[in-house]
Design a protein around this motif. Sequence first.
Motif, PDB file in Angstrom:
ATOM      1  N   SER A 124      23.839  11.902 -30.698  1.00  0.00           N
ATOM      2  CA  SER A 124      23.821  13.237 -31.019  1.00  0.00           C
ATOM      3  C   SER A 124      25.360  13.596 -30.391  1.00  0.00           C
ATOM      4  CB  SER A 124      23.002  14.438 -30.690  1.00  0.00           C
ATOM      5  OG  SER A 124      21.767  14.370 -31.430  1.00  0.00           O
ATOM      6  N   ALA A 125      25.447  13.169 -29.098  1.00  0.00           N
ATOM      7  CA  ALA A 125      26.744  13.558 -28.329  1.00  0.00           C
ATOM      8  C   ALA A 125      27.755  12.788 -28.947  1.00  0.00           C
ATOM      9  CB  ALA A 125      26.296  13.193 -26.722  1.00  0.00           C
ATOM     10  N   LYS A 126      27.553  11.472 -29.249  1.00  0.00           N
ATOM     11  CA  LYS A 126      28.519  10.470 -29.724  1.00  0.00           C
ATOM     12  C   LYS A 126      29.094  11.028 -31.068  1.00  0.00           C
ATOM     13  CE  LYS A 126      29.255   5.574 -30.873  1.00  0.00           C
ATOM     14  NZ  LYS A 126      29.554   5.815 -32.363  1.00  0.00           N
ATOM     15  N   PHE A 127      28.205  11.595 -31.953  1.00  0.00           N
ATOM     16  CA  PHE A 127      28.339  11.831 -33.192  1.00  0.00           C
ATOM     17  C   PHE A 127      29.233  13.040 -33.391  1.00  0.00           C
ATOM     18  CE2 PHE A 127      27.801  14.406 -37.049  1.00  0.00           C
ATOM     19  CZ  PHE A 127      27.925  13.195 -38.303  1.00  0.00           C
ATOM     20  N   ILE A 128      28.981  14.188 -32.409  1.00  0.00           N
ATOM     21  CA  ILE A 128      29.481  15.373 -32.311  1.00  0.00           C
ATOM     22  C   ILE A 128      31.053  15.003 -31.854  1.00  0.00           C
ATOM     23  CG2 ILE A 128      29.661  17.513 -31.030  1.00  0.00           C
ATOM     24  CD1 ILE A 128      26.655  17.699 -31.528  1.00  0.00           C
ATOM     25  N   ASN A 129      31.058  14.364 -30.690  1.00  0.00           N
ATOM     26  CA  ASN A 129      32.413  14.014 -30.316  1.00  0.00           C
ATOM     27  C   ASN A 129      33.253  13.379 -31.158  1.00  0.00           C
ATOM     28  OD1 ASN A 129      32.161  15.258 -27.443  1.00  0.00           O
ATOM     29  ND2 ASN A 129      30.984  13.136 -26.854  1.00  0.00           N
ATOM     30  N   GLU A 130      32.726  12.446 -32.009  1.00  0.00           N
ATOM     31  CA  GLU A 130      33.654  11.810 -32.822  1.00  0.00           C
ATOM     32  C   GLU A 130      34.034  12.470 -34.178  1.00  0.00           C
ATOM     33  OE1 GLU A 130      31.919   8.178 -33.233  1.00  0.00           O
ATOM     34  OE2 GLU A 130      32.345   7.216 -31.233  1.00  0.00           O
ATOM     35  N   GLU A 131      32.833  13.329 -34.731  1.00  0.00           N
ATOM     36  CA  GLU A 131      33.086  13.676 -35.955  1.00  0.00           C
ATOM     37  C   GLU A 131      33.365  15.140 -36.184  1.00  0.00           C
ATOM     38  OE1 GLU A 131      33.039  11.510 -38.354  1.00  0.00           O
ATOM     39  OE2 GLU A 131      32.400   9.629 -37.377  1.00  0.00           O
ATOM     40  N   ILE A 132      33.073  15.945 -35.039  1.00  0.00           N
ATOM     41  CA  ILE A 132      33.409  17.479 -35.339  1.00  0.00           C
ATOM     42  C   ILE A 132      34.262  18.146 -34.399  1.00  0.00           C
ATOM     43  CG2 ILE A 132      32.227  19.414 -35.234  1.00  0.00           C
ATOM     44  CD1 ILE A 132      29.306  18.167 -35.658  1.00  0.00           C
ATOM     45  N   PRO A 133      35.292  18.693 -35.172  1.00  0.00           N
ATOM     46  CA  PRO A 133      36.392  19.238 -34.271  1.00  0.00           C
ATOM     47  C   PRO A 133      36.229  20.535 -33.605  1.00  0.00           C
ATOM     48  CG  PRO A 133      36.921  19.797 -36.765  1.00  0.00           C
ATOM     49  CD  PRO A 133      35.603  18.666 -36.467  1.00  0.00           C
ATOM     50  N   ASN A 134      36.766  20.802 -32.446  1.00  0.00           N
ATOM     51  CA  ASN A 134      36.646  21.927 -31.721  1.00  0.00           C
ATOM     52  C   ASN A 134      35.052  22.204 -31.380  1.00  0.00           C
ATOM     53  OD1 ASN A 134      37.258  24.364 -30.251  1.00  0.00           O
ATOM     54  ND2 ASN A 134      37.319  25.647 -31.946  1.00  0.00           N
ATOM     55  N   ALA A 135      34.280  21.030 -30.970  1.00  0.00           N
ATOM     56  CA  ALA A 135      33.281  21.057 -30.376  1.00  0.00           C
ATOM     57  C   ALA A 135      33.162  20.361 -29.129  1.00  0.00           C
ATOM     58  CB  ALA A 135      32.113  20.360 -31.440  1.00  0.00           C
ATOM     59  N   SER A 136      32.115  21.048 -28.141  1.00  0.00           N
ATOM     60  CA  SER A 136      32.331  20.506 -26.788  1.00  0.00           C
ATOM     61  C   SER A 136      30.857  20.230 -26.370  1.00  0.00           C
ATOM     62  CB  SER A 136      32.811  21.612 -25.664  1.00  0.00           C
ATOM     63  OG  SER A 136      33.151  21.136 -24.464  1.00  0.00           O
ATOM     64  N   VAL A 137      30.582  19.102 -25.706  1.00  0.00           N
ATOM     65  CA  VAL A 137      29.261  18.668 -25.355  1.00  0.00           C
ATOM     66  C   VAL A 137      28.992  18.502 -23.792  1.00  0.00           C
ATOM     67  CG1 VAL A 137      27.830  16.543 -25.536  1.00  0.00           C
ATOM     68  CG2 VAL A 137      29.107  17.035 -27.574  1.00  0.00           C
ATOM     69  N   PHE A 138      27.717  18.732 -23.603  1.00  0.00           N
ATOM     70  CA  PHE A 138      27.591  18.752 -22.013  1.00  0.00           C
ATOM     71  C   PHE A 138      26.021  18.076 -22.088  1.00  0.00           C
ATOM     72  CE2 PHE A 138      25.855  22.878 -23.415  1.00  0.00           C
ATOM     73  CZ  PHE A 138      24.605  22.865 -22.792  1.00  0.00           C
ATOM     74  N   ASN A 139      25.552  17.507 -20.875  1.00  0.00           N
ATOM     75  CA  ASN A 139      24.340  17.160 -20.751  1.00  0.00           C
ATOM     76  C   ASN A 139      23.278  17.952 -20.756  1.00  0.00           C
ATOM     77  OD1 ASN A 139      24.508  14.024 -20.516  1.00  0.00           O
ATOM     78  ND2 ASN A 139      25.703  14.703 -18.693  1.00  0.00           N
ATOM     79  N   SER A 140      22.090  17.903 -21.647  1.00  0.00           N
ATOM     80  CA  SER A 140      21.119  18.804 -21.776  1.00  0.00           C
ATOM     81  C   SER A 140      20.716  19.312 -20.557  1.00  0.00           C
ATOM     82  CB  SER A 140      19.987  18.160 -22.445  1.00  0.00           C
ATOM     83  OG  SER A 140      20.259  17.500 -23.735  1.00  0.00           O
ATOM     84  N   GLY A 141      20.599  20.597 -20.462  1.00  0.00           N
ATOM     85  CA  GLY A 141      19.770  21.230 -19.316  1.00  0.00           C
ATOM     86  C   GLY A 141      20.863  21.649 -17.983  1.00  0.00           C
ATOM     87  N   ASN A 142      22.179  20.911 -18.167  1.00  0.00           N
ATOM     88  CA  ASN A 142      23.027  21.022 -17.021  1.00  0.00           C
ATOM     89  C   ASN A 142      24.043  22.144 -17.262  1.00  0.00           C
ATOM     90  OD1 ASN A 142      25.410  20.712 -15.046  1.00  0.00           O
ATOM     91  ND2 ASN A 142      24.746  18.502 -15.009  1.00  0.00           N
ATOM     92  N   HIS A 143      23.752  23.412 -16.723  1.00  0.00           N
ATOM     93  CA  HIS A 143      24.211  24.491 -16.991  1.00  0.00           C
ATOM     94  C   HIS A 143      25.829  24.570 -16.253  1.00  0.00           C
ATOM     95  CE1 HIS A 143      22.902  25.687 -12.856  1.00  0.00           C
ATOM     96  NE2 HIS A 143      23.968  26.341 -12.702  1.00  0.00           N
ATOM     97  N   LYS A 144      26.157  23.625 -15.258  1.00  0.00           N
ATOM     98  CA  LYS A 144      27.356  23.646 -14.648  1.00  0.00           C
ATOM     99  C   LYS A 144      28.415  22.770 -15.859  1.00  0.00           C
ATOM    100  CE  LYS A 144      26.184  23.846  -9.763  1.00  0.00           C
ATOM    101  NZ  LYS A 144      25.890  23.143  -8.400  1.00  0.00           N
ATOM    102  N   GLU A 145      27.779  21.753 -16.296  1.00  0.00           N
ATOM    103  CA  GLU A 145      28.826  20.975 -17.185  1.00  0.00           C
ATOM    104  C   GLU A 145      28.783  21.915 -18.391  1.00  0.00           C
ATOM    105  OE1 GLU A 145      27.224  17.297 -18.419  1.00  0.00           O
ATOM    106  OE2 GLU A 145      27.234  16.364 -16.466  1.00  0.00           O
ATOM    107  N   ALA A 146      27.830  22.720 -18.917  1.00  0.00           N
ATOM    108  CA  ALA A 146      28.046  23.762 -19.906  1.00  0.00           C
ATOM    109  C   ALA A 146      29.146  24.606 -19.790  1.00  0.00           C
ATOM    110  CB  ALA A 146      26.476  24.354 -20.130  1.00  0.00           C
ATOM    111  N   ILE A 147      29.165  25.081 -18.550  1.00  0.00           N
ATOM    112  CA  ILE A 147      30.213  26.191 -18.218  1.00  0.00           C
ATOM    113  C   ILE A 147      31.647  25.478 -18.674  1.00  0.00           C
ATOM    114  CG2 ILE A 147      31.264  27.421 -16.714  1.00  0.00           C
ATOM    115  CD1 ILE A 147      28.545  28.256 -15.451  1.00  0.00           C
ATOM    116  N   ALA A 148      31.814  23.985 -17.942  1.00  0.00           N
ATOM    117  CA  ALA A 148      32.955  23.259 -18.032  1.00  0.00           C
ATOM    118  C   ALA A 148      33.383  23.224 -19.576  1.00  0.00           C
ATOM    119  CB  ALA A 148      32.892  22.133 -17.381  1.00  0.00           C
ATOM    120  N   ALA A 149      32.332  22.809 -20.427  1.00  0.00           N
ATOM    121  CA  ALA A 149      32.359  22.457 -21.620  1.00  0.00           C
ATOM    122  C   ALA A 149      32.840  23.454 -22.491  1.00  0.00           C
ATOM    123  CB  ALA A 149      31.318  21.849 -22.245  1.00  0.00           C
TER     124      ALA A 149
END
Length: 275
Positions: free
Chosen positions: A245-270
Motif C-alpha cells: 500500500s505504501a509503495k502504491f501510494i508513493n508511486e501512483e498518487i500525487p500529494n499523498a504522504s505516507v508514514f508507518n502504521s501507528g507511528n504518530h511522530k512519523e505522521a506529523i512529519a508526513a
Amino acid sequence: SFMAFYIQVKKIVAKEDYDIVYSTSSRLFTAFLGARISNKKKIPLYLDIRDIFVESIGDILKPQFLFFLRPILNMIERYTFSTAKHINLVSRGFKNYFETRYLQANYSYFTNGIDDEFLNFPELDRNLKKESTKPTILYAGNIGDGQGLHNILPELSEQLEDHFSFKVIGDGRKKERLMQSINERRSIKVLPPISRSELFEEYMNADILFLHLNNYSAYEKVLPSKVFEYAATGKPILAGVNGYSAKFINEEIPNASVFNSGNHKEAIAALESLN
C-alpha cells in the motif's frame, strides 16, 4: 448468518443453469461457496480476491484458537483456489502468495474501482492554510481492528490539537475503544455513519483525508479500496500504511504522504510534507 446465506444460495441455484461462477471475496467462505457451486455444476470459477483470509485471521485470533482453526482454513483455501480457472487480485502484493500455490489459474490485477460521483469531483482549492478555522483531517469508513484508529488518533490529535481538528465518520467494533481513548478531546469529533450524498459533502469540506491500517503483517500485502475514493477527490492524503500500500501510494498518487502504521511522530512529519 453465513450458514443461512450458504443454504439459501444453494437452493436458489440448484435448478438453474449457468456458464460461469463469479465470486468476489475478502471472506474466504464466500469464495468457498463459489467453488462448491462451480464443482457441482462443472462450470468455470472466476475469483476476485481482496484479502488473504488465512493470514488476516491469524493477526486477529488468539493463538490457542488459531492452532485448531488454521489446518481447517488452509484445507478450505486449497480446495477453493485450486478450483478457480481465473483469479483476479486487487493488489499485486498478493502475487507471490497465490501464484506460487495455485498454478492452474490465470491471473489478472484489476484494482478496486471508483464510484461515478467521484469521477467528477469539483476542482479544489488545495491551500491548507485557513485564516478563520483549523484545517480538518477527515477519516470516513469502518472503525475496526483492521484500521487501528485507536492506535494512532489519540496521540496524533493530542500533538496537533493547536493546529488541526480531526473528524471521524463511521462505525465498527473498535469505535467504543476509540471513544474511550480520545476522552472527549475537543480536537477530534467522532460521528455516526452518514448517507453517500452527505459523505460527498464531507469530503469537499475536509482539508486532508486520513487513511490508516493496523500494523499487521497480513496488511503489508493489501491495497485498501478507500485509497481510490480518496485519490479521486484530489484532496491531500495522509496514509499510515506499510508494504505494498505504501509503495502504491508513493508511486501512483500525487500529494499523498505516507508514514508507518501507528507511528504518530512519523505522521506529523508526513503531514508537514503535504501541500
